[in-house]
Design an enzyme around this catalytic site. Sequence first.
Site, PDB file in Angstrom:
ATOM      1  N   SER A   1       0.925  -1.197   0.092  1.00  0.00           N
ATOM      2  CA  SER A   1       0.114   0.054   0.068  1.00  0.00           C
ATOM      3  C   SER A   1       1.096   1.374   0.044  1.00  0.00           C
ATOM      4  O   SER A   1       1.763   1.248   0.633  1.00  0.00           O
ATOM      5  CB  SER A   1      -0.715   0.021   1.331  1.00  0.00           C
ATOM      6  OG  SER A   1      -1.708   1.250   1.356  1.00  0.00           O
TER       7      SER A   1
ATOM      8  N   TYR B   1      -2.271  -0.993  10.263  1.00  0.00           N
ATOM      9  CA  TYR B   1      -2.413  -1.472   8.580  1.00  0.00           C
ATOM     10  C   TYR B   1      -1.110  -0.835   7.930  1.00  0.00           C
ATOM     11  O   TYR B   1      -0.548  -1.517   7.088  1.00  0.00           O
ATOM     12  CB  TYR B   1      -3.818  -0.439   7.919  1.00  0.00           C
ATOM     13  CG  TYR B   1      -3.815  -0.934   6.486  1.00  0.00           C
ATOM     14  CD1 TYR B   1      -4.281  -1.957   6.008  1.00  0.00           C
ATOM     15  CD2 TYR B   1      -3.508   0.339   5.708  1.00  0.00           C
ATOM     16  CE1 TYR B   1      -4.253  -2.065   4.685  1.00  0.00           C
ATOM     17  CE2 TYR B   1      -3.557   0.155   4.372  1.00  0.00           C
ATOM     18  CZ  TYR B   1      -4.228  -1.019   3.873  1.00  0.00           C
ATOM     19  OH  TYR B   1      -3.996  -1.205   2.331  1.00  0.00           O
TER      20      TYR B   1
END
Length: 260
Positions: free
Chosen positions: A151, A167
């Site tokens: 990401s 995350y």
Amino acid sequence: MSDLFRLDGKVAVVTGGGRGIGVMIARGLLQAGAAKVYLSARKADELQTVAGELSGLGLGAVEAVPADLGTAEGVQTLADAIAAKEDRVHALFNNAGAAWGQPFSEFPESGFDKVFDINVKGVFLLTRALVPLLNAAATADDPARVINTGSIDGIVAPERGRDNFSYSASKAAVHMLTRHLAGELAPRILVNAIAPGLFPSRMTKVMLTAGEEAVGAAMPLGRVGRLDDMAGIGVFLASRASAYITGAVIPVDGGVSTIR
């Protein structure tokens, strides 16, 4: 030149295949000629629906294997199911992931445990479990592939107020694990990562409450990600076109992480 991007006869595994980026990648693989795509996710009903829709394209075969890849047992369930039907796997997409959002002062330990179990540990365990099948598929000219979903949150720290602490940390870990595995598994297995920016999915629904057009207008390329953007990078990294690339983390974010 077009043969470089073909996946004819190849077998691929896509985790997190019940929605979002996993479906985008799986569709692209089938359109590029993949013979069979295994999809895995926790929610069996959702997974079966997607498998049916992709099978309806009339391209390669699609098979759903429900499994919780945040557990060692779930990883083994998937690995065993594939090994029972295949003697080789050409590409593994470690795309299954979880997120957790909560203010810093309230962020629970469980918010780290759940996210790291699936986003990092699950990637490692499933890759290791499928190495024999990946090695069996590899050739000198066209190694097998492992493609991890990272990401841009693992590249650029999220802005204040985006309380996804575990995350972002897990995706930075995925990027380093990608590089580490690339060295471990070379030259027969290439390991790379895709670092997506903002693509429409259930996970990014809150970020798109103002609408895709409005949110995309503020980005360097003036839009959010589309299906073909993810399908394209997935096909590239699974095909012979990327046979000299390993250990790379490739942002697919419309320039968000690099253009200021």
